[in-house]
Design a protein around this motif. Sequence first.
Motif, PDB file in Angstrom:
ATOM      1  N   ASN A   1       0.711  -1.052   0.007  1.00  0.00           N
ATOM      2  CA  ASN A   1       0.037  -0.056  -0.205  1.00  0.00           C
ATOM      3  C   ASN A   1       0.933   1.263   0.104  1.00  0.00           C
ATOM      4  OD1 ASN A   1       0.449  -0.233   2.263  1.00  0.00           O
ATOM      5  ND2 ASN A   1      -1.224  -0.291   4.153  1.00  0.00           N
ATOM      6  N   PHE A   2       2.121   1.411  -0.545  1.00  0.00           N
ATOM      7  CA  PHE A   2       2.887   2.395  -0.646  1.00  0.00           C
ATOM      8  C   PHE A   2       2.741   2.690  -2.145  1.00  0.00           C
ATOM      9  CE2 PHE A   2       6.895   5.286  -0.739  1.00  0.00           C
ATOM     10  CZ  PHE A   2       6.735   5.567   0.095  1.00  0.00           C
ATOM     11  N   ILE A   3       1.760   3.922  -1.616  1.00  0.00           N
ATOM     12  CA  ILE A   3       1.353   4.191  -3.553  1.00  0.00           C
ATOM     13  C   ILE A   3       2.784   4.439  -4.352  1.00  0.00           C
ATOM     14  CG2 ILE A   3       0.174   6.090  -4.336  1.00  0.00           C
ATOM     15  CD1 ILE A   3      -1.173   4.285  -2.313  1.00  0.00           C
TER      16      ILE A   3
ATOM     17  N   GLU B   1       4.155  -4.059  -5.003  1.00  0.00           N
ATOM     18  CA  GLU B   1       4.424  -4.640  -3.286  1.00  0.00           C
ATOM     19  C   GLU B   1       6.029  -4.789  -3.771  1.00  0.00           C
ATOM     20  OE1 GLU B   1       2.853  -8.479  -4.184  1.00  0.00           O
ATOM     21  OE2 GLU B   1       3.711  -8.279  -6.705  1.00  0.00           O
ATOM     22  N   THR B   2       6.302  -4.689  -2.865  1.00  0.00           N
ATOM     23  CA  THR B   2       7.383  -5.554  -2.125  1.00  0.00           C
ATOM     24  C   THR B   2       7.891  -5.943  -0.682  1.00  0.00           C
ATOM     25  OG1 THR B   2       9.867  -4.253  -1.944  1.00  0.00           O
ATOM     26  CG2 THR B   2       8.106  -2.892  -1.017  1.00  0.00           C
ATOM     27  N   GLU B   3       8.685  -6.021  -0.432  1.00  0.00           N
ATOM     28  CA  GLU B   3       9.426  -6.911   1.010  1.00  0.00           C
ATOM     29  C   GLU B   3      10.212  -5.601   1.761  1.00  0.00           C
ATOM     30  OE1 GLU B   3      11.123 -10.396   0.262  1.00  0.00           O
ATOM     31  OE2 GLU B   3       9.378 -11.714  -0.256  1.00  0.00           O
ATOM     32  N   GLY B   4       9.501  -5.715   3.291  1.00  0.00           N
ATOM     33  CA  GLY B   4      10.118  -4.779   4.416  1.00  0.00           C
ATOM     34  C   GLY B   4      11.619  -4.739   3.956  1.00  0.00           C
TER      35      GLY B   4
ATOM     36  N   PRO C   1      -2.388  10.039  13.181  1.00  0.00           N
ATOM     37  CA  PRO C   1      -3.218   8.674  14.046  1.00  0.00           C
ATOM     38  C   PRO C   1      -2.586   8.526  12.623  1.00  0.00           C
ATOM     39  CG  PRO C   1      -4.207  11.146  13.193  1.00  0.00           C
ATOM     40  CD  PRO C   1      -3.073  11.936  13.730  1.00  0.00           C
ATOM     41  N   TYR C   2      -2.651   6.660  12.880  1.00  0.00           N
ATOM     42  CA  TYR C   2      -2.806   6.015  11.567  1.00  0.00           C
ATOM     43  C   TYR C   2      -1.122   6.113  10.897  1.00  0.00           C
ATOM     44  CZ  TYR C   2      -7.435   8.172  10.371  1.00  0.00           C
ATOM     45  OH  TYR C   2      -8.686   8.291  10.756  1.00  0.00           O
ATOM     46  N   LYS C   3      -0.959   4.844  12.294  1.00  0.00           N
ATOM     47  CA  LYS C   3       0.490   3.958  12.005  1.00  0.00           C
ATOM     48  C   LYS C   3       0.715   3.926  10.113  1.00  0.00           C
ATOM     49  CE  LYS C   3       1.259   6.150  15.416  1.00  0.00           C
ATOM     50  NZ  LYS C   3       1.202   7.695  16.564  1.00  0.00           N
ATOM     51  N   GLN C   4       0.944   4.338   8.885  1.00  0.00           N
ATOM     52  CA  GLN C   4       2.096   3.925   8.381  1.00  0.00           C
ATOM     53  C   GLN C   4       2.482   4.707   7.907  1.00  0.00           C
ATOM     54  OE1 GLN C   4      -0.787   1.690   6.155  1.00  0.00           O
ATOM     55  NE2 GLN C   4      -2.122   1.344   8.722  1.00  0.00           N
TER      56      GLN C   4
ATOM     57  N   ALA D   1       6.402   8.593   6.167  1.00  0.00           N
ATOM     58  CA  ALA D   1       7.483   9.327   5.521  1.00  0.00           C
ATOM     59  C   ALA D   1       7.020  10.983   4.667  1.00  0.00           C
ATOM     60  CB  ALA D   1       7.358   8.576   3.447  1.00  0.00           C
ATOM     61  N   GLY D   2       6.174  11.001   5.057  1.00  0.00           N
ATOM     62  CA  GLY D   2       5.104  12.593   4.522  1.00  0.00           C
ATOM     63  C   GLY D   2       5.711  13.461   5.602  1.00  0.00           C
TER      64      GLY D   2
END
Length: 521
Positions: A257-259, A263-266, A492-495, A500-501
């Motif tokens: 969900n990183f625009i 898809e990728t891995e950590g 809020p919302y730990k994403q 990054a933003g």
Amino acid sequence: MLEAALKAQLASYLERITQPVEITASLDDTQASRDMQALLRDVADSSRLITITETRGGPHRTPSFMIHRPGHSTGPRFAGLPMGHEFTSLVLALLQVGGYPPKVEQALLDQIRALDGDFEFEVYVSLTCHNCPDVVQALNLMAVQNPRIKATMIEGGLFQDEVKERQIMGVPTVFLNGTMFGSGRMTVEEIVAKIDSKSGEREAAKMAAKEPFDVLIVGGGPAGAAAAVYAARKGIRTGIASERFGGQVLDTLGIENFISIKETEGPRFALALEEHVRHYDVDIMNLQRAKALVPHADENMVEVQLENGASLRSRTVILSTGARWRNINVPGEQEYKNKGVAYCPHCDGPLFKGKRVAVIGGGNSGVEAAIDLAGIVGHVTLIEFDTKLRADAVLQRKLQSLPNVTVILNAQTTEITGDGQKVTGLHYKDRATDEIKQVPLEGIFVQIGLVPNTDWLKGTIELSRYGEIVVDAKGQTSMPGVFAAGDATTVPYKQIIIAAGDGAKAALSAFDHLIRTTAPA
């Protein structure tokens, strides 16, 4: 053994080899040995510089093989089939033994070569573990650079008797000279620092001599990396001190969900973050744990004190220390960590094949863990404190369709039990009746969220009742010149994308603070 496409890709990589490589294999008559033999022959077919020597049995684990230069008796060893995530470890070992230079700083290579002593490392892995290759590759690199260092990757699924005898309940687990050395993800810098007794003093002296920064970032996750890039692009003196670059992203398997990145891995994402930061003039100080944040005698300066005794000065500071797995804080949890209590189902799940395990937590993380584990273990018991699960409906439907999962709601875990060596079960209180019940288990996966890494800031800046750094719309904290971003804050919302933003925003705010209060150095 290898599919045609993978074999062609391997041949392309091995074109970088410049020196002869010999593979010495210890084999027997088992199917595992035949699989290894087929793999090694595919490897040898992929490069004219690679030869194979096969032996039957011998003093080493069987099946296993060592990669070394002809005429040398040391090199990385693989006990088990290095496929899955470990295939990359095999390729890198071949390249490095074959003369291809590793992508690490020369100072670190010199430090490895200068290590005085005999070090025999054994690292137990599962082929589905996404943290294991980092440790395997670090130890292999060290074994290539220093002949007094031995490194063996051991596939836990193949050598189950050893896993049981050494009571290994989590991977990666590393032994040094027969004694437990560490578990979990470790970088080559961390391993070298741990066995080089004088490295801490040298590093502290080096850091204490640094000139003040314009922006000093504490924490190297997505928020810290974004802040570093934005600050460096302003042309100001930027530094980033982190305990481990990448932060909790390193413990994340799938990112979808990183625009702009489908898809990728950590670990791959964390590497991309570091490569992006290194593209700019940023002083990266890894393996550095912050101890205190204090105002400097110069009112335009802030000081960050580190655990190694050094202090760094900066005109502005950005705190991006992230968060860590939350503990349930019940008797037995600490005693049985890595002895049945685990936090990463992707890494440690295969060690519990066919066994009974529990997942504590009914949010998205807990339900996803239960779904993943159900395909590996014998039975999963999911324990949720609330009267209902909090995971997304689609995940709940999938969970309910699984025949080997039991869900217990309105239950408070009160104790983790064991026999002194490993987990044997847990106790929980039925919150409707206050009755204490017991569940026999062999593994427990804790999935109850995160806690911010802000203990070192207590009494210095304003924190919320949850320990989060209180920030305004610009990322400003209660201390002038100190900003914060990411999962450690009240945002809020730990994403990842939000962190990054916020990191970019904090860097812009720090720059605005600099131009309004003092001229950049």
